[in-house]
Design a protein around this motif. Structure first.
Motif, mmCIF file in Angstrom:
data_model
loop_
_atom_site.group_PDB
_atom_site.id
_atom_site.type_symbol
_atom_site.label_atom_id
_atom_site.label_comp_id
_atom_site.label_asym_id
_atom_site.label_seq_id
_atom_site.Cartn_x
_atom_site.Cartn_y
_atom_site.Cartn_z
ATOM 1 N N THR A 267 -12.934 -4.664 6.813
ATOM 2 C CA THR A 267 -11.899 -4.934 7.813
ATOM 3 C C THR A 267 -12.053 -4.016 9.020
ATOM 4 O O THR A 267 -11.955 -4.447 10.173
ATOM 5 C CB THR A 267 -10.502 -4.743 7.194
ATOM 6 O OG1 THR A 267 -10.388 -5.558 6.039
ATOM 7 C CG2 THR A 267 -9.418 -5.106 8.182
ATOM 8 N N ILE B 160 -6.751 4.732 2.270
ATOM 9 C CA ILE B 160 -7.499 4.231 1.113
ATOM 10 C C ILE B 160 -8.901 4.829 1.107
ATOM 11 O O ILE B 160 -9.421 5.248 0.060
ATOM 12 C CB ILE B 160 -7.556 2.692 1.152
ATOM 13 C CG1 ILE B 160 -6.164 2.110 0.933
ATOM 14 C CG2 ILE B 160 -8.519 2.159 0.097
ATOM 15 C CD1 ILE B 160 -6.104 0.602 1.094
ATOM 16 N N LEU C 244 -5.246 1.806 5.761
ATOM 17 C CA LEU C 244 -6.647 1.564 5.419
ATOM 18 C C LEU C 244 -7.439 2.863 5.398
ATOM 19 O O LEU C 244 -8.247 3.102 4.495
ATOM 20 C CB LEU C 244 -7.254 0.584 6.427
ATOM 21 C CG LEU C 244 -6.688 -0.837 6.434
ATOM 22 C CD1 LEU C 244 -7.361 -1.674 7.513
ATOM 23 C CD2 LEU C 244 -6.871 -1.497 5.079
ATOM 24 N N CYS D 59 -6.284 -5.535 -0.310
ATOM 25 C CA CYS D 59 -7.401 -5.275 0.607
ATOM 26 C C CYS D 59 -8.087 -6.579 0.999
ATOM 27 O O CYS D 59 -8.514 -6.742 2.151
ATOM 28 C CB CYS D 59 -8.401 -4.326 -0.052
ATOM 29 S SG CYS D 59 -7.803 -2.631 -0.238
ATOM 30 N N LEU E 33 0.834 -1.208 0.000
ATOM 31 C CA LEU E 33 0.000 0.000 0.000
ATOM 32 C C LEU E 33 0.862 1.249 0.000
ATOM 33 O O LEU E 33 0.505 2.259 -0.624
ATOM 34 C CB LEU E 33 -0.935 -0.014 1.204
ATOM 35 C CG LEU E 33 -2.018 -1.100 1.204
ATOM 36 C CD1 LEU E 33 -2.863 -1.011 2.476
ATOM 37 C CD2 LEU E 33 -2.917 -0.970 -0.020
ATOM 38 N N CYS F 17 -11.873 -3.029 2.430
ATOM 39 C CA CYS F 17 -11.164 -2.156 3.365
ATOM 40 C C CYS F 17 -12.080 -1.762 4.523
ATOM 41 O O CYS F 17 -11.714 -1.881 5.696
ATOM 42 C CB CYS F 17 -10.655 -0.927 2.622
ATOM 43 S SG CYS F 17 -9.804 0.263 3.656
#
Length: 825
Positions: free
Chosen positions: A374, A355, A352, A327, A314, A371
């Motif tokens: 999670t 993103i 995350l 992801c 990432l 994402c």
């Protein structure tokens, strides 16, 4: 005797004053003693989902909706090694590489003559074999490539004539493709047109010599800066990064127990090196080689190592399929609750959140979905929940909500999937006390209303948001922010009508409305004035009534087979609480009291349910009837059915539930103003039970019982019957024991005694009882003596007001009646 009865001024029927000309501090402070009572109830319980999935078992999304899966397998082969897709996520169309033959030229021009084949075919074959051997050795994927050429998006998609097979050439060190032992030693040099590495800003397929046609091969300012940066990167690569990549390869080939820990340390070292050299993102010219090595490590199947790999990938700004798979990889790790500790010790949460802030729904929607999924899992952990709040998760969530609400119809489905995960995450965040100010300051509650408007048909989204509102509306600051959202009441009613079959959604929206109307007259009025308000609420009431459970019911079976009896009762508890709170408003109460359907449904509930199984429901029904009984007007349907209601209240009064007994006693306190109801009470020996309630040490129960006895004593025949049960003596004890701590109760006990002892009934008290009562009244009439029992200084003014207005006037009248009797004796 008759003359004394005429002179006696009986106390007015028991009905606590309301809207008096002089509003006292006691009436302001003491809400628990108002005739119209606000109802409270427990928040609906949400069981924790033990299985971490994108969409739980209760989700309304069926498999036919092609919803993304929660389980899948990922391997190194699933990743695109070149990572050549543009960062925008748009896949470019393939280029046409058809060779073009040069135009015919004159044979006398030697520079434009056609190339001729070599004269010695065997020599040519030997040269090709050697080049192919070098290519196979350099490009093998089984070991770390020691040489890597800078690969850019445009380089891969649009190779120049001299870059047809970049991996087939061993470029010199000036092109940063070989690892040299000493970068200061000059390597073999090439022509400028071959050694220049095309920068991202160059036009596709244009060689540097063509770009600078007509110029010398001098390096300008921009080229010198780029060259300097490339030299710095080459030093870092040769000195550190290449060695780290080789170590990753060699350690991964081993099988020792410390392999994973060593690989994690190497990944951390690689990340720190790239960050210090400002080579993260897409600035690193050799990110292809790094990504290839990292992707191969995924097959080791270590959650700890894969988080480090994901963090690096990432940071290197992977895109397209690689971003999606990374992801998914993080999502797969987050599904295991035992892996939560790994996220606490890793900055992957920052990645995350990054993103969520940067990726576009239209191009990376599925990556965003996994994402946010999670984060939904992780927010169930209290420690990570605190981290999310510290990392500005609320602000990021608000911005994402706004972007998702602007998504066009073509991406509406994936936006809905993401919102399911996001609203579930916010539902978990709402559990933390520190999140409540953030929900208010970032206007998230209002933004969620916009989500409800855009996705009103999505039951999963609506249910998650209703859970957020049911949690936060219990707190005044959140309740105020929600109440100030335009048209929120109308929106809730429309959702109740649209999703009336979904019990978990309905019960939470009703609980939220109950909270909003609990302490706000404006909210009560706004809700009542919404279009179709009473039609929607009463239709819900009828749907969840469960009439078919009654042995006397001959109608059709209940259409609500998807809910248990307890769940249906829970809906009615919340709904009736809304009605009870609404009718406190002086403009709403008379309308509800005049509603035949409303009163019939309330009486029907009393008839169908038993206290043992539906205690809270029947208590709320009794409280609502008590509130409605205040509006005794000709249009009141309740007034015409008060005798029937009095009969139905017997099951509550005679139950083992003190809450039910208390509410039933309050209802009798209002209904006993009617002569028919008083006769019913005496004929069914209810007064005996009321006298027994005076022995309870509950001030609330004694207060309500005193009120009913005050009304019963208005009729002369009832006084003897009440006295024979020992009511006078119990009232005296109640005054002495509980009065100093509750002057409203003391005043109500004095009113009951005044009515009972009037009209020549003074001899119902023995001499000892009269002396004890008179002594207590004289003592309590002294202000200093009366207030010395109050330890709480903050409540002293309140008790003083109650003493002056509720107790003292009636006490003085009783003293005036009892003193002549003592003197005569």
């Amino acid at each position: 005797m008759a003359s004394m009865e005429k002179k006696h001024d009986f106390c007015c029927p028991f009905n606590p004053r309301r809207n008096a000309l002089r509003k006292t501090s006691a009436e302001i402070v003491s809400e628990v003693r108002q005739s119209l009572r606000v109802q409270s109830t427990q928040r609906p319980f949400t069981p924790r989902d033990g299985h971490r999935q994108l969409f739980g078992q209760s989700s309304a999304r069926a498999s036919r909706d092609n919803r993304p899966p929660s389980t899948f397998s990922l391997h190194a082969q699933n990743f695109d090694a070149p990572d050549s897709r543009p960062s925008s996520g748009t896949r470019l169309s393939p280029l046409d590489h058809k060779p073009k033959l040069p135009a015919p030229c004159l044979s006398e021009d030697p520079l434009k003559a056609f190339p001729k084949p070599p004269t010695d075919p065997l020599e040519t074959k030997r040269g090709l074999a050697g080049a192919r051997a070098r290519l196979l050795r350099a490009g093998s994927l089984t070991t770390l490539p020691p040489v890597e050429r800078k690969t850019d998006v445009k380089d891969t998609l649009n190779p120049s004539p001299r870059q047809k097979q970049p991996s087939a050439k061993r470029l010199p060190s000036t092109d940063h493709s070989e690892v040299c032992s000493d970068p200061r030693k000059p390597g073999p040099r090439r022509a400028a047109s071959e050694s220049r590495v095309k920068q991202p800003g160059d036009d596709s397929g244009v060689r540097p010599t063509e770009h600078r046609a007509g110029q010398k091969t001098e390096v300008g300012t921009e080229d010198s800066t780029t060259s300097t940066e490339d030299d710095v990167e080459a030093v870092v690569w040769n000195d550190v990064i290449a060695s780290l990549l080789q170590q990753l390869e060699s350690v991964a080939a081993g099988s020792s127990a410390a392999t994973v820990d060593r690989l994690c340390d190497l990944c951390e070292g690689l990340y720190s090196t790239l960050a210090d050299a400002d080579m993260l993102g897409r600035r690193c010219k050799r990110r292809l080689g790094i990504l290839r090595t990292l992707f191969r490590l995924i097959d080791l199947n270590s959650a700890q190592l894969n988080l480090h790999i994901a963090k690096l990938c990432l940071a290197l700004c992977v895109s397209g399929n690689n971003l999606l798979n990374i992801c998914k990889l993080i999502f797969q790790i987050g599904r295991g609750e035992s892996n939560d500790i790994l996220f606490q010790n890793n900055s992957i949460i920052d990645s995350l959140l990054g993103i969520l802030s940067s990726e576009d729904v239209t191009t990376s929607g599925e990556a965003l979905l996994y994402c946010v999924g999670t984060l939904k899992f992780l927010s169930g952990n209290s420690a990570i929940l605190r981290l999310l709040l510290d990392k500005n998760c609320m602000s990021i969530a608000k911005e994402l909500i706004q972007r998702l609400c602007r998504v066009e119809d073509t991406h509406f489905t994936i936006a809905g999937h993401i919102l399911v995960q996001l609203t579930a995450t916010l539902r978990n965040l709402a559990d933390h006390p520190d999140s409540r100010p953030l929900f208010v300051s970032f206007s998230v509650l209002s933004e969620l209303c916009e989500v409800l408007r855009h996705h009103c048909k999505d039951q999963d989204i609506c249910t998650n948001i209703s859970r957020i509102y049911s949690k936060l509306s219990s707190y005044s600051e959140c309740r105020l922010a929600l109440a100030q959202t335009p048209n929120c009441y109308q929106l809730f009613l429309e959702l109740l009508s649209k999703h009336h079959q979904k019990q978990d959604l309905v019960v939470r929206l009703l609980f939220t409305l109950g909270n909003l109307t609990a302490k706000s007259d404006d909210a009560r009025q706004q809700l009542f004035q919404c279009e179709g308000c009473m039609d929607t609420l009463l239709q819900l009431y009828s749907d969840y009534q469960r009439r078919d459970l009654s042995p006397h019911w001959n109608g059709p079976p209940s259409p609500r087979k998807s809910c248990s009896p307890q769940e249906e009762d829970d809906v009615l508890v919340k709904l009736i609480r809304v009605l009870a709170n609404m009718c406190i408003h002086p403009g709403v109460g008379p309308a509800l009291a005049a509603s035949t359907i409303c009163i019939q449904l309330l009486m029907e509930t009393l008839e169908l349910r038993c206290v043992q199984e539906s205690e809270e429901l029947l208590v709320n029904v009794a409280a609502t009837i008590n509130n409605l009984s205040y509006y005794q007007k000709e249009s009141s349907v309740l007034e015409h059915n008060q005798l029937t209601i009095a009969k139905l209240m017997l099951k509550l009064l005679l139950s083992s539930s003190m809450d039910a007994v208390l509410e039933a006693t309050r209802v009798y306190g209002n209904l006993s103003q009617s002569k028919d109801v008083r006769d019913f009470i005496m004929q069914n020996q209810v007064h005996q039970f009321l006298v027994m309630l005076l022995d309870s040490k509950s001030t609330e129960v004694c207060f309500s019982a005193c009120g009913v006895l005050t009304n019963l004593a208005l009729d002369a025949p009832n006084r003897v019957s009440i006295s024979l049960e020992g009511a006078a003596a119990k009232l005296v004890d109640c005054l002495k024991d509980l009065g100093p701590g509750d002057w409203q109760l003391a005043g109500q006990a004095c009113q009951a005694l005044w009515n009972m002892l009037g009209g020549g009934s003074e001899k119902l008290l023995s001499t000892e009882e009269r002396e004890s009562l008179l002594e207590s009244l004289i003592m309590f009439s002294d202000e200093e003596e009366a207030l010395r029992w109050i330890d709480n200084e903050d409540m002293r003014d309140y008790h003083k007001a109650c003493w002056e207005l509720e107790f003292l006037p009636v006490s003085q009248k009783l003293v005036g009646m009892l003193q002549p009797l003592e003197q005569a004796a």
